[in-house]
Each structure stands twice: as C-alpha cells, then as structure tokens.
Design a protein around this motif. Structure first.
Motif, short mmCIF file in Angstrom:
data_model
loop_
_atom_site.label_atom_id
_atom_site.label_comp_id
_atom_site.label_asym_id
_atom_site.label_seq_id
_atom_site.Cartn_x
_atom_site.Cartn_y
_atom_site.Cartn_z
N ILE A 10 0.85 -1.19 0.00
CA ILE A 10 0.00 0.00 0.00
C ILE A 10 0.89 1.24 0.00
O ILE A 10 2.10 1.16 0.25
N HIS A 11 0.27 2.37 -0.27
CA HIS A 11 0.91 3.66 -0.03
C HIS A 11 -0.01 4.41 0.91
O HIS A 11 -1.21 4.56 0.63
N ASP A 12 0.52 4.84 2.05
CA ASP A 12 -0.33 5.47 3.07
C ASP A 12 -0.40 6.99 2.93
O ASP A 12 -0.88 7.67 3.82
N GLY A 13 0.08 7.50 1.81
CA GLY A 13 0.09 8.95 1.59
C GLY A 13 1.45 9.56 1.89
O GLY A 13 1.74 10.67 1.46
N ILE A 14 2.28 8.82 2.61
CA ILE A 14 3.60 9.30 2.96
C ILE A 14 4.68 8.30 2.52
O ILE A 14 5.70 8.67 1.97
N LYS A 15 4.41 7.03 2.75
CA LYS A 15 5.42 6.01 2.46
C LYS A 15 4.76 4.75 1.90
O LYS A 15 3.57 4.52 2.04
N TRP A 16 5.58 3.94 1.24
CA TRP A 16 5.19 2.61 0.79
C TRP A 16 5.29 1.66 1.96
O TRP A 16 6.24 1.74 2.74
N VAL A 17 4.32 0.75 2.08
CA VAL A 17 4.32 -0.21 3.17
C VAL A 17 4.03 -1.59 2.60
O VAL A 17 3.08 -1.77 1.84
#
Length: 92
Positions: A10-17
């Motif tokens: 996912i991308h949480d809006g700040i970083k890839w996880v």
C-alpha cells in the motif's frame, strides 16, 4: 516469474508499506522499501539459506477511496528480486 514470498503493498500517503504476517517493511521510496524489506527478511530469518529472494508485492486497492479507483491505473503490482547479501544492507 515465481515468487518466494507474497506481500500486500500500500501507499499510506507518505510512504510505501509492505505487509506480511511476520513483518512490516516501509520506505519513502521504492528503493527504501526494498532495502527495509531485505532487512526484515534477514531479521526474521524466513529464508536463512537463500542469498536471493523473489518477492511479489500485490498492491491493495482498498487503500484508495472507491470513487477514485477508476483513475488509479498508476498503482501496480511488482516483482522484486532481493539480494540478501547485498553491500547496501551492511551497517543497517
């Protein structure tokens, strides 16, 4: 391409996880994510005898609001081959 491991991306809006039942790796860039993922694999010892591991990252569209998913073609699944003996990982 056959993968040794599959993770949810996912991308949480700040970083890839990247999520797995044994760990969570993250990074501001895909390179950062790959390096943290390799570190997590080394820490958890999921592949202690492998020097290279192929990971399939499945993008989870549930992290995008339903109304905009039709425009989200720029998100993707990806295969990455990680060298667990890479010099990039030393000292981290």
């Amino acid at each position: 391409m056959t993968a040794d491991l599959e993770v949810r991306l996912i991308h949480d809006g700040i970083k890839w996880v990247a999520y797995h039942q044994s760990f969570e790796a993250c990074g501001h860039t895909l390179l950062d994510l790959d390096q943290d993922l390799a570190r997590c694999l080394l820490d958890t010892q999921l592949f202690p005898d492998n020097t290279q591991v192929t990971v399939f990252m499945v993008f989870d569209y549930n992290c995008i609001p339903t109304w905009i998913r039709q425009y989200a073609y720029h998100y993707f699944n990806r295969h990455v081959r990680l060298n667990l003996k890479s010099p990039l990982l030393k000292g981290q």
